[in-house]
Design a protein around this motif. Structure first.
Motif, short mmCIF file in Angstrom:
data_model
loop_
_atom_site.label_atom_id
_atom_site.label_comp_id
_atom_site.label_asym_id
_atom_site.label_seq_id
_atom_site.Cartn_x
_atom_site.Cartn_y
_atom_site.Cartn_z
N ALA A 124 -38.86 -27.58 8.44
CA ALA A 124 -39.90 -28.22 7.63
C ALA A 124 -41.19 -28.26 8.44
N GLY A 125 -42.29 -27.82 7.82
CA GLY A 125 -43.58 -27.80 8.50
C GLY A 125 -44.59 -28.66 7.76
N CYS A 126 -45.36 -29.45 8.52
CA CYS A 126 -46.27 -30.43 7.94
C CYS A 126 -47.72 -30.16 8.30
N GLN A 127 -48.59 -30.85 7.61
CA GLN A 127 -50.01 -30.69 7.89
C GLN A 127 -50.37 -31.29 9.24
N GLY A 128 -49.66 -32.29 9.66
CA GLY A 128 -50.00 -32.97 10.91
C GLY A 128 -49.47 -32.29 12.15
N SER A 129 -49.52 -30.96 12.23
CA SER A 129 -49.12 -30.18 13.42
C SER A 129 -47.65 -30.34 13.77
N HIS A 130 -46.85 -30.80 12.83
CA HIS A 130 -45.47 -31.17 13.14
C HIS A 130 -44.50 -30.25 12.41
N ILE A 131 -43.54 -29.69 13.15
CA ILE A 131 -42.47 -28.88 12.58
C ILE A 131 -41.14 -29.42 13.10
N ARG A 132 -40.18 -29.56 12.20
CA ARG A 132 -38.84 -29.98 12.61
C ARG A 132 -37.81 -28.96 12.17
N ILE A 133 -36.87 -28.69 13.07
CA ILE A 133 -35.73 -27.82 12.75
C ILE A 133 -34.48 -28.68 12.78
N TYR A 134 -33.74 -28.67 11.68
CA TYR A 134 -32.53 -29.48 11.54
C TYR A 134 -31.30 -28.58 11.62
N ASN A 135 -30.25 -29.09 12.26
CA ASN A 135 -28.97 -28.39 12.30
C ASN A 135 -28.14 -28.90 11.12
N VAL A 136 -28.07 -28.11 10.07
CA VAL A 136 -27.40 -28.52 8.84
C VAL A 136 -25.92 -28.77 9.08
N ASP A 137 -25.29 -27.91 9.90
CA ASP A 137 -23.85 -28.02 10.14
C ASP A 137 -23.49 -29.25 10.97
N ARG A 138 -24.47 -29.85 11.62
CA ARG A 138 -24.24 -31.06 12.42
C ARG A 138 -24.88 -32.28 11.76
N ASN A 139 -24.65 -32.37 10.46
CA ASN A 139 -25.10 -33.52 9.69
C ASN A 139 -26.61 -33.72 9.78
N TRP A 140 -27.35 -32.60 9.73
CA TRP A 140 -28.81 -32.63 9.70
C TRP A 140 -29.42 -33.25 10.96
N GLN A 141 -28.74 -33.05 12.05
CA GLN A 141 -29.28 -33.50 13.34
C GLN A 141 -30.53 -32.70 13.68
N ILE A 142 -31.54 -33.38 14.23
CA ILE A 142 -32.77 -32.69 14.61
C ILE A 142 -32.49 -31.84 15.85
N GLN A 143 -32.61 -30.53 15.68
CA GLN A 143 -32.36 -29.61 16.78
C GLN A 143 -33.63 -29.38 17.60
N LYS A 144 -34.78 -29.42 16.92
CA LYS A 144 -36.02 -29.18 17.64
C LYS A 144 -37.18 -29.89 16.93
N ASN A 145 -37.94 -30.64 17.73
CA ASN A 145 -39.16 -31.31 17.27
C ASN A 145 -40.33 -30.53 17.85
N ILE A 146 -41.09 -29.87 17.02
CA ILE A 146 -42.13 -28.98 17.51
C ILE A 146 -43.51 -29.57 17.21
N GLN A 147 -44.33 -29.67 18.24
CA GLN A 147 -45.73 -30.04 18.07
C GLN A 147 -46.54 -28.77 18.20
N ALA A 148 -47.16 -28.35 17.09
CA ALA A 148 -47.79 -27.04 17.03
C ALA A 148 -49.03 -26.95 17.91
N LYS A 149 -49.36 -25.73 18.30
CA LYS A 149 -50.52 -25.45 19.15
C LYS A 149 -51.66 -24.86 18.33
N SER A 150 -52.87 -25.27 18.64
CA SER A 150 -54.09 -24.70 18.05
C SER A 150 -54.02 -24.67 16.53
N LEU A 151 -53.57 -25.77 15.96
CA LEU A 151 -53.45 -25.82 14.51
C LEU A 151 -54.82 -25.95 13.86
N ARG A 152 -55.03 -25.15 12.82
CA ARG A 152 -56.25 -25.26 12.03
C ARG A 152 -55.87 -25.58 10.59
#
Length: 473
Positions: A124-152
């Motif tokens: 899931a990608g958001c306007q606030g420079s934030h992207i999250r990757i969820y592991n569906v097989d592990r009960n939607w555990q957050i696998q990666k919290n990404i703070q985007a670079k040089s977002l316009r």
């Protein structure tokens, strides 16, 4: 009301109730889509003939699941198991319309939400420079919290590589960034906790600061990216050579959407604000902007397209408030200008679509069918074919600026589901490739999942954090 147009004929379908997958009964055969794709869809989701024998003295109805299970156990088909079509026939009847249940609530508008090809990851990608990757097989555990670079402005698109090792994200910038999904770093802050490598889509050292990437997709082999730009061009980036290998001035306005047509990556489909879809064959590529074929029919700009992955069919969402189904064998070699059928100026970002314009039709419409009922306003609303494995691509589904998710029957055009929860535009949604599950995301910040059969629990919305206002993108 759902409206389905085939040629000059219009069929009004009864609006499906919210959260309902009830069968409205068969529509008269005259109103069905009479084309090869209808027969291909039927083949993919039609049960074995020995499992469809009607009971003597009774009407021939849809084959009950229990009867099919009994037939399998007694080996009625002689195969001892369900075929792929048998499975699709059963799975496609259980639409994921129950719920929703909460996945997450973000602090800004959610622009992108997609499952990986195997359904094990969700991004899931958001306007606030934030992207999250969820592991569906592990009960939607957050696998990666990404703070985007040089977002316009916002995250305009993301794509997960076929091997699920990498994710690319784009914004209104010529630089697309790539992140290592498989690394052990959970909190991925650009160039602080983890390197987000930049892939430069500018060509020959040109100053392309104003270039923005609206759409980016991996090829099936994961070796290339195809992208759509705000400079009216499409791009191909070779990841092994680490450079942009192709730029084509493809359209006369912003290219909002692009994708590879099938697993070979030879064909590329593109859609633009110039109101046309184009087909490009890389085996005979002409870099002067001349496409191999053009498809006309939309009266306004095109926001998104999705390939059936067979190199022949695709669907597109348009700002004329419709989704259209296309067969590239109907394409023409020349672009015919879209006639001006109305006088009023229209800007989808902040205006309502003129009521009278909803009945207008392109005089040279090359599409196979038109689906309407949803709303394509405020943002680049996305549409998709339902999964091949579980539904035989029997449906198409789309987000909507009126805050719903709509599901249409591909062949009849009937609206078979409308998912109601959000209170702001649903820009993106994604159907799990194997399970009866749809995840919808919205500018209200909520990411929720719809399932069959569901748990009976209904997520209660908290006070909305994301602020909703008209924007581009």
């Amino acid at each position: 009301m759902s409206r389905f147009r085939k040629g000059r004929y219009i069929c009004d379908e009864e609006d499906a109730s919210d959260g309902s997958s009830s069968n409205h009964g068969e529509i008269d055969k005259y109103d069905h889509l009479d084309h090869e794709i209808a027969h291909l869809t039927e083949i993919r989701s039609r049960p074995h003939r020995l499992l469809t024998r009607p009971v003597p003295g009774r009407l021939k109805l849809s084959v009950p699941t229990l009867n099919m299970l009994v037939g399998r156990e007694v080996n009625s088909s002689g195969r001892g198991r369900f075929s792929a079509a048998d499975s699709c026939h059963i799975m496609s009847r259980f639409l994921p319309v129950h719920g929703p249940r909460s996945v997450d609530q973000m602090k800004s508008r959610v622009y992108v939400s997609q499952f990986s090809a195997d359904g094990s990851l969700f991004v899931a990608g958001c306007q606030g420079s934030h992207i999250r990757i969820y592991n569906v097989d592990r009960n939607w555990q957050i696998q990666k919290n990404i703070q985007a670079k040089s977002l316009r402005w916002t995250i305009t698109d993301t794509s997960i590589s076929p091997d699920r090792c990498f994710l690319v994200y784009a914004s209104m910038s010529p630089i697309v960034h790539i992140v290592d999904v498989g690394s052990t770093t959970t909190e991925s802050i650009a160039n602080i906790t983890e390197i987000h490598y930049g892939l430069d889509f500018s060509v020959d050292g040109e100053d392309d600061y104003e270039l923005g990437i609206f759409s980016v997709k991996f090829s099936t082999d994961g070796k290339e990216l195809v992208a759509a730009g705000s400079d009216n061009s499409i791009y191909v980036y070779d990841l092994q050579a680490n450079r942009c290998t192709l730029r084509v001035p493809a359209h006369r306005s912003d290219v909002n959407t692009v994708c590879f047509a099938d697993e070979t990556s030879h064909l590329i489909f593109s859609g633009s604000d110039d109101k046309v879809c184009k087909v490009w064959d890389r085996r005979c590529f002409i870099t002067n902007g001349q496409a191999n074929g053009v498809l006309t029919g939309h009266l306004e700009g095109i926001t998104f397209l999705d390939s059936r992955r067979d190199g022949r069919y695709f669907i597109s969402n348009g700002k004329d408030q419709t989704t259209k189904l296309w067969d590239i064998r109907k394409m023409s070699s020349n672009t015919s200008s879209t006639p001006r059928l109305r006088n009023r100026y229209f800007d989808y970002r902040w205006m309502s679509y003129p009521t009278h314009a909803r009945t207008l039709k392109h005089p040279r419409d090359q599409s196979l069918a038109t689906y309407s009922g949803h709303s394509v306003l405020r943002t680049l609303i996305r549409c998709y074919f339902s999964p091949e494995h579980s539904t035989g691509q029997k449906y198409i589904y789309t987000g909507s600026s009126d805050s719903y998710v709509y599901i249409y029957d591909l062949v009849s055009g009937a609206q078979v589901g409308r998912l109601a929860f959000h209170d702001a535009p649903v820009r993106d949604c994604s159907w799990h490739p194997y399970y009866p599950m749809i995840v919808s995301s919205s500018w209200d910040g909520h990411i929720v999942r719809w399932e069959y059969p569901g748990t009976g629990e209904v997520y209660r919305r908290k006070r909305t954090v994301a602020r909703y206002r008209s924007t581009r993108g």
